[in-house]
Design a protein around this motif. Structure first.
Motif, PDB file in Angstrom:
ATOM      1  N   ASP A  35       1.293  -1.233   0.100  1.00  0.00           N
ATOM      2  CA  ASP A  35      -0.198   0.220   0.216  1.00  0.00           C
ATOM      3  C   ASP A  35       1.266   1.460  -0.327  1.00  0.00           C
ATOM      4  O   ASP A  35       1.668   1.784   1.091  1.00  0.00           O
ATOM      5  CB  ASP A  35      -0.938  -0.153   1.502  1.00  0.00           C
ATOM      6  N   ASP A  36       0.906   1.529  -0.985  1.00  0.00           N
ATOM      7  CA  ASP A  36       1.903   2.776  -1.767  1.00  0.00           C
ATOM      8  C   ASP A  36       1.595   4.743  -0.177  1.00  0.00           C
ATOM      9  O   ASP A  36       2.116   5.161   0.475  1.00  0.00           O
ATOM     10  CB  ASP A  36       2.053   4.125  -2.925  1.00  0.00           C
ATOM     11  N   GLY A  37       0.210   3.961  -0.300  1.00  0.00           N
ATOM     12  CA  GLY A  37      -0.216   5.311   0.815  1.00  0.00           C
ATOM     13  C   GLY A  37       0.550   4.865   2.181  1.00  0.00           C
ATOM     14  O   GLY A  37       0.472   6.058   2.750  1.00  0.00           O
ATOM     15  N   LEU A  38       0.131   3.381   2.664  1.00  0.00           N
ATOM     16  CA  LEU A  38       0.110   3.121   3.939  1.00  0.00           C
ATOM     17  C   LEU A  38       1.616   3.370   3.937  1.00  0.00           C
ATOM     18  O   LEU A  38       2.534   4.015   5.402  1.00  0.00           O
ATOM     19  CB  LEU A  38       0.680   2.173   4.579  1.00  0.00           C
ATOM     20  N   VAL A  39       2.791   3.208   3.248  1.00  0.00           N
ATOM     21  CA  VAL A  39       4.418   3.310   3.297  1.00  0.00           C
ATOM     22  C   VAL A  39       4.334   5.163   3.553  1.00  0.00           C
ATOM     23  O   VAL A  39       5.627   5.408   4.216  1.00  0.00           O
ATOM     24  CB  VAL A  39       5.004   2.985   1.467  1.00  0.00           C
ATOM     25  N   LYS A  40       3.611   6.132   2.748  1.00  0.00           N
ATOM     26  CA  LYS A  40       4.025   7.143   3.212  1.00  0.00           C
ATOM     27  C   LYS A  40       3.496   7.834   4.461  1.00  0.00           C
ATOM     28  O   LYS A  40       4.608   8.660   4.679  1.00  0.00           O
ATOM     29  CB  LYS A  40       2.953   8.334   2.101  1.00  0.00           C
ATOM     30  N   GLU A  41       2.795   6.946   5.026  1.00  0.00           N
ATOM     31  CA  GLU A  41       2.219   7.657   6.639  1.00  0.00           C
ATOM     32  C   GLU A  41       3.678   7.054   7.316  1.00  0.00           C
ATOM     33  O   GLU A  41       3.839   7.807   8.520  1.00  0.00           O
ATOM     34  CB  GLU A  41       1.512   6.887   6.802  1.00  0.00           C
ATOM     35  N   LEU A  42       4.240   5.320   7.534  1.00  0.00           N
ATOM     36  CA  LEU A  42       5.241   4.999   7.833  1.00  0.00           C
ATOM     37  C   LEU A  42       6.521   6.011   7.390  1.00  0.00           C
ATOM     38  O   LEU A  42       7.142   6.158   8.632  1.00  0.00           O
ATOM     39  CB  LEU A  42       5.310   3.683   7.207  1.00  0.00           C
ATOM     40  N   ARG A  43       6.718   6.735   6.830  1.00  0.00           N
ATOM     41  CA  ARG A  43       7.682   7.352   6.743  1.00  0.00           C
ATOM     42  C   ARG A  43       7.819   8.289   7.789  1.00  0.00           C
ATOM     43  O   ARG A  43       9.448   8.921   8.196  1.00  0.00           O
ATOM     44  CB  ARG A  43       7.810   8.134   5.188  1.00  0.00           C
ATOM     45  N   SER A  44       6.764   9.089   7.981  1.00  0.00           N
ATOM     46  CA  SER A  44       6.404  10.093   8.429  1.00  0.00           C
ATOM     47  C   SER A  44       6.178  10.006  10.303  1.00  0.00           C
ATOM     48  O   SER A  44       6.728  10.563  11.244  1.00  0.00           O
ATOM     49  CB  SER A  44       5.277  11.119   8.474  1.00  0.00           C
ATOM     50  N   THR A  60      14.570   3.753  13.158  1.00  0.00           N
ATOM     51  CA  THR A  60      14.775   2.286  12.701  1.00  0.00           C
ATOM     52  C   THR A  60      14.573   2.840  10.658  1.00  0.00           C
ATOM     53  O   THR A  60      14.119   3.689  10.634  1.00  0.00           O
ATOM     54  CB  THR A  60      12.636   2.252  12.909  1.00  0.00           C
ATOM     55  N   THR A  61      14.919   1.102  10.603  1.00  0.00           N
ATOM     56  CA  THR A  61      14.919   1.479   8.968  1.00  0.00           C
ATOM     57  C   THR A  61      14.038   0.645   8.512  1.00  0.00           C
ATOM     58  O   THR A  61      12.973  -0.359   8.828  1.00  0.00           O
ATOM     59  CB  THR A  61      16.315   0.073   8.105  1.00  0.00           C
ATOM     60  N   LEU A  62      12.825   1.620   7.257  1.00  0.00           N
ATOM     61  CA  LEU A  62      11.496   0.972   6.545  1.00  0.00           C
ATOM     62  C   LEU A  62      11.966   0.129   4.821  1.00  0.00           C
ATOM     63  O   LEU A  62      13.175   1.214   4.815  1.00  0.00           O
ATOM     64  CB  LEU A  62      11.025   2.596   6.383  1.00  0.00           C
ATOM     65  N   VAL A  63      11.617  -1.093   5.216  1.00  0.00           N
ATOM     66  CA  VAL A  63      12.178  -1.706   4.447  1.00  0.00           C
ATOM     67  C   VAL A  63      11.075  -2.315   3.689  1.00  0.00           C
ATOM     68  O   VAL A  63      10.304  -2.415   4.017  1.00  0.00           O
ATOM     69  CB  VAL A  63      12.471  -3.048   4.375  1.00  0.00           C
ATOM     70  N   GLU A  64      10.486  -1.560   2.217  1.00  0.00           N
ATOM     71  CA  GLU A  64       9.420  -1.279   1.317  1.00  0.00           C
ATOM     72  C   GLU A  64       8.775  -2.636   0.796  1.00  0.00           C
ATOM     73  O   GLU A  64      10.044  -3.449   1.184  1.00  0.00           O
ATOM     74  CB  GLU A  64       9.547  -0.333   0.658  1.00  0.00           C
ATOM     75  N   SER A  65       8.077  -3.088   0.576  1.00  0.00           N
ATOM     76  CA  SER A  65       7.323  -4.232   0.112  1.00  0.00           C
ATOM     77  C   SER A  65       8.297  -5.129  -1.407  1.00  0.00           C
ATOM     78  O   SER A  65       8.388  -6.298  -1.514  1.00  0.00           O
ATOM     79  CB  SER A  65       5.776  -4.039  -0.256  1.00  0.00           C
ATOM     80  N   ARG A  66       8.133  -4.119  -1.899  1.00  0.00           N
ATOM     81  CA  ARG A  66       8.894  -4.461  -2.889  1.00  0.00           C
ATOM     82  C   ARG A  66      10.743  -5.138  -2.886  1.00  0.00           C
ATOM     83  O   ARG A  66      10.940  -5.685  -3.684  1.00  0.00           O
ATOM     84  CB  ARG A  66       9.321  -3.338  -4.282  1.00  0.00           C
ATOM     85  N   ALA A  67      11.439  -4.854  -1.709  1.00  0.00           N
ATOM     86  CA  ALA A  67      12.239  -4.887  -1.671  1.00  0.00           C
ATOM     87  C   ALA A  67      12.922  -6.260  -0.962  1.00  0.00           C
ATOM     88  O   ALA A  67      13.763  -6.794  -0.678  1.00  0.00           O
ATOM     89  CB  ALA A  67      13.415  -3.923  -0.812  1.00  0.00           C
ATOM     90  N   VAL A  68      11.024  -6.348   0.159  1.00  0.00           N
ATOM     91  CA  VAL A  68      11.425  -7.264   0.317  1.00  0.00           C
ATOM     92  C   VAL A  68      10.966  -8.964  -0.192  1.00  0.00           C
ATOM     93  O   VAL A  68      10.631  -9.843   0.249  1.00  0.00           O
ATOM     94  CB  VAL A  68       9.859  -7.305   1.686  1.00  0.00           C
ATOM     95  N   ASN A  69      10.382  -8.819  -1.527  1.00  0.00           N
ATOM     96  CA  ASN A  69      10.319  -9.665  -2.245  1.00  0.00           C
ATOM     97  C   ASN A  69      11.687  -9.776  -2.590  1.00  0.00           C
ATOM     98  O   ASN A  69      11.286 -11.162  -2.978  1.00  0.00           O
ATOM     99  CB  ASN A  69       9.421  -8.783  -3.629  1.00  0.00           C
ATOM    100  N   ILE A  70      12.384  -9.145  -2.517  1.00  0.00           N
ATOM    101  CA  ILE A  70      13.386  -9.669  -3.857  1.00  0.00           C
ATOM    102  C   ILE A  70      14.266  -9.920  -2.599  1.00  0.00           C
ATOM    103  O   ILE A  70      14.966 -11.216  -2.972  1.00  0.00           O
ATOM    104  CB  ILE A  70      14.303  -7.812  -4.279  1.00  0.00           C
ATOM    105  N   MET A  71      14.183  -9.864  -1.350  1.00  0.00           N
ATOM    106  CA  MET A  71      14.635 -10.704  -0.640  1.00  0.00           C
ATOM    107  C   MET A  71      14.219 -11.616  -0.279  1.00  0.00           C
ATOM    108  O   MET A  71      15.284 -12.753  -0.630  1.00  0.00           O
ATOM    109  CB  MET A  71      14.791 -10.048   1.190  1.00  0.00           C
ATOM    110  N   LEU A  72      13.268 -12.305  -0.549  1.00  0.00           N
ATOM    111  CA  LEU A  72      12.282 -13.332   0.232  1.00  0.00           C
ATOM    112  C   LEU A  72      12.538 -14.111  -1.486  1.00  0.00           C
ATOM    113  O   LEU A  72      12.805 -15.423  -1.381  1.00  0.00           O
ATOM    114  CB  LEU A  72      11.124 -13.395   0.186  1.00  0.00           C
ATOM    115  N   THR A  73      12.530 -13.918  -2.970  1.00  0.00           N
ATOM    116  CA  THR A  73      13.246 -14.152  -3.955  1.00  0.00           C
ATOM    117  C   THR A  73      14.613 -14.709  -3.821  1.00  0.00           C
ATOM    118  O   THR A  73      14.654 -15.869  -4.233  1.00  0.00           O
ATOM    119  CB  THR A  73      12.977 -13.131  -5.501  1.00  0.00           C
TER     120      THR A  73
END
Length: 565
Positions: A75-84, A90-103
């Motif tokens: 959720d891109d909207g949730l990502v914006k909220e989390l950044r604030s 604390t480091t934020l790892v977004e969904s796309r990066a998580v998918n790459i890591m899992l792959t």
């Protein structure tokens, strides 16, 4: 060691997969997981493991001190909220990066399944676009594919033979060699190139021992392509292994052994019990009694029956070649050794090796075989480190090993290692009750082979078969029946068809009591010399010296008299 505290936002399929992945890392602690759906699968998993569950990302961040937050909702909207909301620490790892890591982590399992089969693997991996590099346990680079050269610009000949600790001390391979653990998703720049790559490095483990490591690297955008290529490689390798298995499988089971005599039934019963025990077996008996058939049957009924059954005739292979046949050699070990060759012991890994005519093995090889049995490891010719093996040894001989020990021709300690269980197959003359059944078996076999319709043997012909002493045992019986079935015009094998063979036998028996022809005497002396010195190349050389003839003359006479070795 302080653990990395992690929070997960999103408990759906991605969050569940991430939970399953992170549980394998000792230095990571999942503190909490958040999802607005309380019944999401990841929430249930987290609850079972004592991980705190939250119904909002805000509560998770407010009530937890986190080093890393994984956002797996997409959720891109949730990502914006989390950044604030998240603190700077604390480091934020977004969904796309998580998918790459899992792959990448899933790829690790694919890499670990690939065995070190250099000759086949080289062809397959050179067709891949990914860069691949392999090192031994000391860090010496043993292999790079064409994809490596394409990405880095470094020719293979300049890379192979160098030490990875010197040329790439901060790379993933060095990390694996130091820790013994996989290094996945390491981002860096390929040596010799500006290309940014993700490196997946893993140890190569053979028989529980790390023998080296392999790294696969590619541009991040091509990770999916890497996955497909590795799966294809695994499929091809498994196919090759299946073909090797088919080529090495033995033929014959105990139910295929034809017998009526109680003596043979007792021996088969002993062999069946021995088959279930994973220990060395020595099969003894005269030539032609069926020692190889028993070895096949023992393997077929053993716990190793799904693995290779490799046969080696120690008398048929020249002594100077037998060592390389058994143990293999490294590329460049000697002139002409252009490629690595796996020995029979390595090919039989997990299965059985059958060493026929073990009594003809030279003393030097006997000592090496003893070390193999004691240490359960071999060393290739030209190799620098031992290779663990898991192989059952069945050996066979028609020679009197005790007599050879007494004459200093066979090692007593090796004899006791090989002779843990002894199966002695009696000659055919001591189990003549089996002759009728064996005769019927071979008649049916040769009928099919030669398109004949022989029904059997006449009573007189059967009496002749029963009265003969069979110095060549079952093999001789098969040879006689093959010849007579070819000669037979009618439906029965008669005594007339057998008389020429048995008259020849009677002539030999009669000659034993009187003066022998010179050729017969010469034939006997050659046989006696071979029995004394063995049928290996070295044994024939010594036999020719004892007979005062050249080695070439000995070979000519062996051919002339039809002496089988």
């Amino acid at each position: 060691m302080q653990k990395l505290k992690v929070g997960i936002i999103g408990a759906g399929r991605g969050g569940s997969a991430l939970l399953e992945t992170l549980k394998d890392f000792d230095n990571i602690q999942v503190v909490g997981i958040a999802d607005i759906e309380r019944k999401a699968p990841g929430m249930k998993i987290a609850g079972q493991r004592g991980i705190r569950c939250f119904d909002s990302a805000e509560k998770l961040l407010r009530e937890s001190q986190l080093d890393v937050v994984f956002e797996v909702t997409g959720d891109d909207g949730l990502v914006k909220e989390l950044r604030s909301m998240i603190p700077e620490s604390t480091t934020l790892v977004e969904s796309r990066a998580v998918n790459i890591m899992l792959t990448i982590i899933r790829e690790r399992k694919e890499l670990l399944e690939i065995k070190e089969i250099k000759e086949q693997l080289s062809i397959i991996l050179n067709s891949a676009q990914e860069g691949i590099q392999m090192v031994d346990r000391n860090g010496i680079i043993k292999y790079v594919n064409q994809g490596y050269t394409r990405i880095t610009g470094i020719p293979a000949e300049q890379r192979i033979g160098t030490n990875v600790f010197d040329v790439s001390p901060d790379g993933a391979l060095v990390e694996v060699l130091r820790t013994g653990k996989p290094c996945l998703g390491k981002r860096n720049r390929a040596v010799g190139s500006n290309a940014e790559v993700i490196s997946n490095a893993s140890p190569i483990v053979v028989n529980g021992k790390m023998t080296g490591a392999v790294v696969v690297f590619q541009d991040i955008s091509e990770i999916i392509h890497l996955t497909e290529e590795l799966r294809r490689s695994t499929s091809v390798i498994n196919g090759l292994k299946d073909e090797i298995k088919k080529l090495s499988e033995g033929q014959g089971k105990f139910e295929d052994i034809v017998c009526q005599s109680q003596k043979m039934k007792n021996i088969i019963n002993l062999a069946q019990k021995a088959a279930r025990e994973d220990t060395t077996i020595l099969i003894t008996g005269e030539s032609g009694t069926g020692k190889e058939i028993f070895a096949n049957a023992i393997h077929a009924e053993s716990p190793r029956n799904g693995k290779p059954f490799i046969k080696v005739n120690c008398a048929a292979i020249p002594e100077n070649l037998l060592e390389s046949e058994l143990f293999g050699y490294e590329a460049g070990a000697f002139t002409g050794a252009g490629k690595l060759k796996l020995g029979k012991f390595e090919l039989a890994s997990g299965g059985t090796i059958f060493l026929d005519e073990i009594g003809d093995m030279s003393p030097v090889l006997q000592a090496k075989l003893l070390r193999v049995i004691q240490g359960q490891e071999i060393e290739r010719i030209g190799g620098t480190h031992p290779i663990k093996i898991d192989v059952r040894i069945i050996s066979a001989t028609n020679r009197d090993l005790v007599d050879l020990i007494r004459r200093g021709r066979f090692r007593e300690d090796l004899y006791f290692r090989l002779n843990v269980i002894n199966i002695h197959i009696p000659p055919l003359r001591e189990r003549k009750e089996d002759i009728p059944a064996l005769t019927d078996l071979y008649i049916n076999f040769f009928n099919r082979k030669f398109y004949k319709n022989v029904k059997g043997v006449t009573n007189k012909a059967r009496d002749m078969l029963m009265s003969y002493n069979w110095p060549g045992n079952v093999r001789e019986l098969a040879n006689i029946l093959e010849r007579t079935i070819l000669m037979a015009d009618g439906e029965w094998i008669t005594e007339e068809l057998l008389i020429p063979y048995f008259e020849q036998f009677k002539g030999r028996e009669k000659a034993r009591g009187g003066i022998l022809p010179l050729e017969e005497m010469e034939k006997r002396m050659i046989k006696k010399a071979l029995e004394e010195y063995g049928t290996s190349v070295e044994g024939k050389r010594k036999a020719s010296e004892a007979l005062k003839i050249s080695l070439a003359t000995l070979y000519n006479k062996l051919k002339k008299y039809g002496i089988r070795i």
